[in-house]
Design an enzyme around this catalytic site. Structure first.
Site, mmCIF file in Angstrom:
data_model
loop_
_atom_site.group_PDB
_atom_site.id
_atom_site.type_symbol
_atom_site.label_atom_id
_atom_site.label_comp_id
_atom_site.label_asym_id
_atom_site.label_seq_id
_atom_site.Cartn_x
_atom_site.Cartn_y
_atom_site.Cartn_z
ATOM 1 N N ARG A 153 -0.333 4.296 -0.762
ATOM 2 C CA ARG A 153 -1.193 5.367 -0.219
ATOM 3 C C ARG A 153 -1.300 6.622 -1.090
ATOM 4 O O ARG A 153 -1.941 7.579 -0.661
ATOM 5 C CB ARG A 153 -0.740 5.791 1.183
ATOM 6 C CG ARG A 153 -0.717 4.673 2.209
ATOM 7 C CD ARG A 153 -2.090 4.082 2.448
ATOM 8 N NE ARG A 153 -2.119 3.203 3.601
ATOM 9 C CZ ARG A 153 -2.825 2.082 3.661
ATOM 10 N NH1 ARG A 153 -3.563 1.696 2.643
ATOM 11 N NH2 ARG A 153 -2.828 1.344 4.738
ATOM 12 N N ASP B 47 -8.792 -5.348 -2.887
ATOM 13 C CA ASP B 47 -8.152 -5.563 -1.583
ATOM 14 C C ASP B 47 -8.579 -4.540 -0.530
ATOM 15 O O ASP B 47 -8.774 -3.371 -0.807
ATOM 16 C CB ASP B 47 -6.633 -5.537 -1.707
ATOM 17 C CG ASP B 47 -5.978 -5.773 -0.362
ATOM 18 O OD1 ASP B 47 -6.205 -6.856 0.201
ATOM 19 O OD2 ASP B 47 -5.282 -4.871 0.128
ATOM 20 N N ASP C 127 1.974 -6.912 2.493
ATOM 21 C CA ASP C 127 0.789 -6.129 2.878
ATOM 22 C C ASP C 127 1.226 -4.891 3.668
ATOM 23 O O ASP C 127 0.595 -4.510 4.658
ATOM 24 C CB ASP C 127 -0.214 -6.959 3.689
ATOM 25 C CG ASP C 127 -1.600 -6.298 3.748
ATOM 26 O OD1 ASP C 127 -1.765 -5.212 3.151
ATOM 27 O OD2 ASP C 127 -2.499 -6.861 4.382
ATOM 28 N N HIS D 173 0.863 -1.191 0.000
ATOM 29 C CA HIS D 173 0.000 0.000 0.000
ATOM 30 C C HIS D 173 0.894 1.234 0.000
ATOM 31 O O HIS D 173 1.569 1.509 0.992
ATOM 32 C CB HIS D 173 -0.918 -0.007 1.225
ATOM 33 C CG HIS D 173 -1.873 -1.169 1.222
ATOM 34 N ND1 HIS D 173 -3.065 -1.146 0.515
ATOM 35 C CD2 HIS D 173 -1.803 -2.396 1.785
ATOM 36 C CE1 HIS D 173 -3.688 -2.311 0.661
ATOM 37 N NE2 HIS D 173 -2.938 -3.091 1.427
HETATM 38 O O1 DOR Z 1 -4.438 -4.903 7.475
HETATM 39 C C1 DOR Z 1 -4.774 -4.512 6.361
HETATM 40 N N1 DOR Z 1 -4.562 -3.243 5.968
HETATM 41 N N2 DOR Z 1 -5.384 -5.368 5.537
HETATM 42 C C2 DOR Z 1 -5.901 -4.961 4.365
HETATM 43 O O2 DOR Z 1 -6.435 -5.766 3.652
HETATM 44 C C3 DOR Z 1 -5.852 -3.542 3.963
HETATM 45 C C4 DOR Z 1 -4.737 -2.866 4.608
HETATM 46 C C5 DOR Z 1 -4.787 -1.352 4.475
HETATM 47 O O3 DOR Z 1 -5.009 -0.859 3.364
HETATM 48 O O4 DOR Z 1 -4.541 -0.661 5.458
#
Ligand code: DOR
Length: 463
Positions: A74, A161, A340, A72
């Site tokens: 962001r 996701d 992740d 991610h």
């Molecule tokens: O813990 C998580 N954070 N699982 C996810 O599927 C999304 C992610 C997030 O985008 O913060």
């Protein structure tokens, strides 16, 4: 002070690394050798020009560059937590040369122009950024995105996701649509009706803490649903961040039948357990602490219990599940370790557990957690490096290896070195990890992506 970070737009590097342990899962080789890079390409032993920098590789390991299937970044929309630039520096610091940016940005990456925008913004970054586009518009689970357009603009997979594709009907159409394109559907397997209101994995620790528990069926129902759909449609299914032995068993059975299904697990679901929410800090492979063996007899450790950084989706697993997942990486039924990496700002994690945003950062600690598992005898170094580099890269059509003539794409690390995880040693803009303050094994010394040095810790190539 010079920055330890370089960029993919820098000039190609040349150097000779002597006496390094080269582990190349693609060639099934593991031996000490000299390895030369000349103008960004791996050279054979001959014709290495005089005068290129000689680096002492004794005691170091060189492996193909890591590929994270689940990052991610962001950006756009949550740049306070991470940006493409800061996230790609965190990746280079962790030994990654490719990251796959997930689409749950604001706005989400559900249109070709947005995918192209991320690709162009990442051009001068410290790691290759590939894009996982949203499977449905706005990730709302109502209408499929235009997957042909998304693929044409550079998307390497689709995913909603943060949530599973809402309905079986849509998941089926998504698998049919991506079939001819060859892209995978990356599925966050979580049944929303079962997950609703839960805070941690169900079991004795959740009972003791009085937190609503997430049962393994929450994952299994979507895993079984999507395997049935992949089997019927022939579409490629990739199940991300698996957290239960039951789901892994279902995947193994499907793989035995020839279904096109692959999967990954995060470092935190391998190493951490639900007992971390009660304040335990032992890795899954260590002997369980009293907090687990005697869940009602011990006081909680008030300094770390209910740390919002331990809240993740899917939740941290029961110990038996974490150990089953480790065995899955060891025997190859889990294809990849994916981080992740989920940066969040302090105001979203330094709050009551029930209010905390799920997710923890992971790019900079993935190798170290894996090496801790190797040191504990749970995993071979070759299995770890396969799951971090060659296997995930192959899933998105990238090659990895240390063959002469190929573009240099590699990580050099000191497996015996140790470092402390803290705000100053992290390149990520966020520091939401329960590993803060902890010393871990494995120091990345050099990352080379597409022939360019993207991270250099004391090797002297970035001056
Ligand atoms: O813990 C998580 N954070 N699982 C996810 O599927 C999304 C992610 C997030 O985008 O913060």
């Amino acid at each position: 002070m010079t920055s330890p970070f370089g960029a993919l737009t820098d000039a190609p590097a040349s150097f000779l690394l002597t006496g390094v342990r080269a582990v190349d899962p693609a060639a099934r080789s593991d031996r000490v050798r000299d390895l030369a890079v000349v103008e960004g390409r791996i050279a054979d032993g001959f014709g290495v020009p005089d005068g290129i920098p000689r680096l002492d590789g004794h005691g170091l390991v060189v492996a193909p560059g890591f590929c994270d299937l689940h990052t991610h970044l962001r950006e756009p929309g949550m740049e306070g937590a991470e940006t493409i630039a800061s996230g790609s520096r965190a990746a280079a610091h962790g030994g990654f040369t490719t990251v796959c940016a997930m689409p749950n940005t604001d706005p989400p990456l559900d249109e070709a122009a947005r995918v192209a925008w991320v690709v162009s913004l990442a051009r001068g970054a410290s790691t290759r950024v590939r894009v996982v586009a949203a499977a449905t518009h706005g990730r709302a689970g109502e209408a499929l995105t235009d997957v042909g357009d998304l693929a044409a603009s550079g998307a390497v997979a689709i995913s909603d996701d943060g949530a599973a594709i809402l309905t079986a009907r849509l998941a089926r159409f998504a698998l049919l649509a991506i079939g001819p394109l060859g892209l995978p559907l990356i599925e966050h397997a979580e049944d929303p009706t079962l997950a609703s209101g839960t805070l941690m994995r169900s079991g004795p620790v959740a009972t003791r803490l009085g937190l609503a528990g997430w049962a393994p069926s929450t994952e299994l129902l979507i895993v079984e649903r999507d395997i049935a759909l992949a089997e019927e449609t022939g579409g490629r299914l990739h199940l991300t961040h698996l957290s239960t032995a039951a789901a892994l068993d279902a995947v193994r059975r499907a793989q035995d039948r020839g279904v096109r299904v692959t999967c990954d697990v995060t470092p935190h679901h391998l190493a951490m357990t639900d007992a971390w929410i009660a304040g335990d800090r032992g890795f899954s492979w260590e002997a369980p602490s009293d907090l687990v063996s005697d869940p009602f007899g011990q006081p909680l450790d008030a300094r770390v219990a209910f740390d919002g950084a331990c809240r993740v989706n899917p939740p941290l697993p029961a110990r038996e599940d974490a150990l089953a997942l480790l065995r899955g990486v060891a025997d190859g039924s889990i294809d990849a370790i994916a981080t992740d990496h989920a940066p969040h700002p302090p105001e979203r994690t330094l709050v009551e557990f029930a209010e905390a945003a799920p997710g923890m950062i992971g790019l900079e600690t993935a190798l170290s957690i894996g090496l801790a598992a190797v040191d504990a005898g749970c995993l071979s170094l070759a299995a770890l490096l396969t799951a971090l580099s060659t296997a995930p890269a192959a899933l998105i059509g990238e090659e990895r290896g240390l063959r002469p003539g190929t573009a240099a794409d590699m990580v050099v690390f000191d497996p015996a070195g140790r470092w402390r995880v803290d705000r100053d040693t992290l390149a990520s803009r966020s520091a939401n990890t329960p590993l803060l303050g902890r010393e871990l094994p494995g120091v990345v010394r050099l990352t080379v992506a597409d022939g360019r040095v993207t991270f250099d810790e004391g090797m002297g190539l970035l001056v």
